[in-house]
Design a protein around this motif. Structure first.
Motif, PDB file in Angstrom:
ATOM      1  N   ARG A 185       4.893   1.015  16.661  1.00 38.54           N
ATOM      2  CA  ARG A 185       5.424   2.113  15.852  1.00 38.54           C
ATOM      3  C   ARG A 185       6.147   3.140  16.709  1.00 38.54           C
ATOM      4  O   ARG A 185       5.805   4.330  16.737  1.00 38.54           O
ATOM      5  CB  ARG A 185       4.309   2.790  15.022  1.00 38.54           C
ATOM      6  N   THR A 191      14.794   1.044  12.656  1.00 41.65           N
ATOM      7  CA  THR A 191      13.964   0.523  11.568  1.00 41.65           C
ATOM      8  C   THR A 191      14.581  -0.777  11.048  1.00 41.65           C
ATOM      9  O   THR A 191      15.769  -0.858  10.772  1.00 41.65           O
ATOM     10  CB  THR A 191      13.875   1.540  10.427  1.00 41.65           C
ATOM     11  N   SER A 195       8.576  -1.419   5.607  1.00 45.16           N
ATOM     12  CA  SER A 195       7.297  -0.792   5.935  1.00 45.16           C
ATOM     13  C   SER A 195       7.409   0.183   7.107  1.00 45.16           C
ATOM     14  O   SER A 195       6.503   0.983   7.328  1.00 45.16           O
ATOM     15  CB  SER A 195       6.263  -1.876   6.256  1.00 45.16           C
ATOM     16  N   GLN A 196       8.513   0.100   7.859  1.00 48.80           N
ATOM     17  CA  GLN A 196       8.695   1.030   8.962  1.00 48.80           C
ATOM     18  C   GLN A 196       9.240   2.385   8.508  1.00 48.80           C
ATOM     19  O   GLN A 196       9.201   3.343   9.280  1.00 48.80           O
ATOM     20  CB  GLN A 196       9.667   0.417   9.985  1.00 48.80           C
ATOM     21  N   HIS A 386       7.482  -0.808  -4.977  1.00 50.44           N
ATOM     22  CA  HIS A 386       6.320  -1.688  -4.886  1.00 50.44           C
ATOM     23  C   HIS A 386       6.756  -3.157  -4.807  1.00 50.44           C
ATOM     24  O   HIS A 386       6.192  -3.961  -4.033  1.00 50.44           O
ATOM     25  CB  HIS A 386       5.433  -1.462  -6.117  1.00 50.44           C
ATOM     26  N   TYR A 389       7.999  -3.860  -1.358  1.00 49.72           N
ATOM     27  CA  TYR A 389       6.857  -4.031  -0.445  1.00 49.72           C
ATOM     28  C   TYR A 389       6.196  -5.398  -0.642  1.00 49.72           C
ATOM     29  O   TYR A 389       5.795  -6.062   0.325  1.00 49.72           O
ATOM     30  CB  TYR A 389       5.844  -2.910  -0.664  1.00 49.72           C
ATOM     31  N   GLU A 392       8.436  -8.077   0.901  1.00 51.55           N
ATOM     32  CA  GLU A 392       8.339  -8.023   2.362  1.00 51.55           C
ATOM     33  C   GLU A 392       6.994  -8.559   2.843  1.00 51.55           C
ATOM     34  O   GLU A 392       6.912  -9.263   3.868  1.00 51.55           O
ATOM     35  CB  GLU A 392       8.552  -6.593   2.831  1.00 51.55           C
ATOM     36  N   LEU A 393       5.920  -8.279   2.056  1.00 53.52           N
ATOM     37  CA  LEU A 393       4.604  -8.804   2.418  1.00 53.52           C
ATOM     38  C   LEU A 393       4.583 -10.333   2.336  1.00 53.52           C
ATOM     39  O   LEU A 393       4.019 -11.012   3.214  1.00 53.52           O
ATOM     40  CB  LEU A 393       3.548  -8.208   1.487  1.00 53.52           C
ATOM     41  N   HIS A 396       6.413 -11.624   5.286  1.00 56.85           N
ATOM     42  CA  HIS A 396       5.564 -11.481   6.488  1.00 56.85           C
ATOM     43  C   HIS A 396       4.480 -12.558   6.510  1.00 56.85           C
ATOM     44  O   HIS A 396       4.158 -13.107   7.578  1.00 56.85           O
ATOM     45  CB  HIS A 396       4.940 -10.093   6.523  1.00 56.85           C
TER      46      HIS A 396
END
Length: 600
Positions: A185, A191, A195-196, A386, A389, A392-393, A396
């Protein structure tokens, strides 16, 4: 054994001088030459110790040669002394008939044809062998070209692979830098992922928007507006009966009082309006009448007083019912009509109240729509964030799974590489400066080779590389000898095959005898076949006689011990003469011992 070693062994058998110094491998090429191979093979298979002259015979031959006894003139003289009627060594041979000679000629022709076929086959093989170097050269050129092309292709693929590996290495470095920056971080890093991002400013703006929307809602949708909008009772949209004395609330009573006052004012106003309009109409009629009178006076028309009086009386009489009717209208009908119309006065009021309620409802709905649209926008922003996110999750997670699989594969490859390194780092596989002749016990591959080469399960204490090499050479020699034996077997098989073909041809000529009809037996064989059949018919009788003879001899042997001893001696005489000789010697010693004992 190879051909060269067999040749050297043959020289040793005939006691050739300095044959121990010869190496058989130096003579292997001699067996590859077609013209000399037959002579060398004949020499190795035929020459032995019996073909070697003794030293005495050799000295005598040399002495005869030195004495010139073998000159041509001397030999002619010796031949002249021989009698002329001496028959040759072939004089006593029986003369051969023409038929036998023809048969022999045919057999020789068949053998000649077989030899010609073999010669043709060998010529084809020789031509193939002569063309083999050219074909092998072409194949070598093709293989060289293919090898060169393959090497170039491998070099190109290697270069591409190196470039790809360098790119992969750079991508991995970038990926590791990205995830390391994400995990640490660092604020100075750029970025990359959602999430960053810092959401403090966004959340602060959303809070401000929520506070402003709350304040706007409090102002526009004040407290009690809901009750005000929802207070539109259905009774307010109906005609109100003022005279009714039913149960109602205070609002209804107040509403009835207001409507009663309005109706009373309306009744009085309408009454006054009607009376005023009636007075106005009467005044207008009077004025018209006066205008008519004035106009007639100006026109100097005579006025009949009597007629006027009569008309006045008539009109007065007509006016009395009209006045009565007017009084009735004023006092009864018009008030009733006014009261009835007054009953309908609450319709505009109800319509106005309804319009007011509708306006309030529209205002309330529009404000609610504005607030709802703002809330929906805010909710859509939160849901979009949301969803981003969540996406992106998921990405990941996929990347994490792929990295875990890649890590597992790399760990497996690393383990295999470490195993190979450990195996290659084994001391038994490393070449040392000092060459060891003894095979290490850990070198299982060479130990296994030695166990394979060991004959009769002989367990040696130490196994050496020289012994392994010697066993390999012996195995190579055995392979060469087996190849030679196989070649000889093939040659013998070809000879047997040619002989079989010739025999089949001869048998066919005999069986068909120059015609297409098959003969079951030859004419010359009919008499021997009949004799053979007679002999076969007598054979069971002869066998029976032999069996009876054997049975009688067995009975005699069983009853006579001397005959048994004679049989044993005959058996030893034909099968084991040494044993018979030993028995005879023992008997002689016994007889000699008995003779000496008797004399003493």
């Amino acid at each position: 054994m190879s051909g060269g070693k067999i040749f050297v062994e043959t020289l040793r058998k005939i006691a050739y001088p300095q044959s121990n110094r010869l190496n058989g491998e130096n003579f292997d090429w001699w067996f590859d030459i077609g013209e000399e191979k037959e002579f060398v093979e004949w020499f190795c298979n035929s020459i032995n110790e019996q073909n070697v002259l003794a030293e005495e015979a050799l000295t005598e031959f040399e002495s005869i040669g030195e004495a010139n006894c073998l000159a041509q003139e001397d030999l002619d003289k010796v031949l002249a002394t021989c009698p002329k009627d001496v028959e040759s060594k072939y004089g006593n041979l029986p003369e051969m008939t023409i038929e036998k000679l023809e048969e022999e000629v045919k057999a020789l022709q068949l053998a000649r044809n077989v030899k010609i076929q073999q010669r043709n086959k060998r010529q084809l093989i020789a031509s193939e062998i002569r063309h083999m170097p050219i074909r092998l050269k072409n194949e070598e050129e093709e293989c060289t070209k293919l090898l060169r092309d393959t090497q170039e292709q491998l070099f190109a693929e290697n270069a591409k692979l190196n470039v790809t590996l360098s790119k992969v290495f750079e991508e991995v470095q970038q990926l590791s830098a990205i995830y390391s920056s994400v995990s640490e971080r660092r604020p100075e890093q750029q970025t990359i992922f959602l999430s960053q991002l810092e959401l403090d400013s966004y959340l602060q703006q959303e809070e401000q928007c929520t506070a402003a929307l709350t304040e706007y809602t409090k102002k526009q949708l004040f407290k009690g507006i809901t009750e005000l909008v929802e207070s539109s009772d259905i009774k307010k949209f109906q005609l109100v009966d003022i005279t009714s004395q039913g149960e109602c609330n205070e609002v209804c009573k107040e509403y009835q009082q207001q409507m009663a006052r309005i109706q009373a004012a309306y009744n009085s106003g309408q009454r006054q309006l009607i009376l005023a309009k009636a007075k106005e109409q009467s005044t207008k009629v009077k004025l018209q009448y006066m205008e008519q009178r004035i106009s007639s006076m100006r026109n100097r028309k005579l006025i009949d007083l009597n007629g006027a009086k009569a008309k006045k009386n008539r009109l007065s009489k007509e006016l009395i019912p009209i006045n009565a009717q007017v009084e009735r209208l004023i006092n009864k009908e018009i008030p009733d009509l006014i009261v009835e119309n007054a009953q309908l006065l609450n319709m505009p009021v109800v319509k106005g109240n309804f319009d007011l309620q509708m306006a309030r409802q529209d205002y309330y709905t529009s404000k609610q729509d504005q607030v709802a649209s703002q809330l929906l926008k805010q909710k859509s922003r939160f849901e979009l964030l949301h969803l981003a996110y969540e996406m992106e999750l998921c990405k990941h997670r996929d990347v994490h799974q792929q990295l875990e699989n890649l890590t597992a594969e790399l760990e497996q490859s690393r383990g295999e590489f470490l195993q190979r390194l450990e195996m290659l780092s084994d001391k038994s596989l490393q070449t040392s400066c000092k060459q060891r002749n003894i095979i290490d016990s850990n070198n299982t591959s060479n130990i296994r080779l030695c166990q394979i080469f060991d004959a009769d399960d002989k367990q040696q204490l130490f196994r050496t590389y020289n012994g392994l090499e010697q066993e390999a050479r012996n195995l190579q020699q055995e392979v060469i000898s087996l190849k030679d034996q196989l070649g000889a077997t093939q040659r013998e098989q070809s000879c047997l095959w040619s002989a079989l073909e010739s025999d089949i041809e001869r048998f066919r000529n005999v069986m068909y005898s120059g015609s297409n009809k098959l003969l079951l037996h030859h004419e010359e064989l009919s008499e021997p076949l009949q004799k053979l059949e007679c002999e076969l018919q007598r054979l069971p009788e002869i066998i029976g006689n032999i069996a009876d003879d054997i049975k009688s001899k067995r009975q005699i042997l069983g009853s006579n011990l001397n005959r048994q001893g004679e049989r044993v001696l005959y058996v030893y005489f034909f099968q084991d003469p040494d044993k018979l000789k030993e028995i005879v010697e023992n008997l002689e010693r016994r007889v000699r011992a008995q003779k000496i004992g008797s004399e003493s």
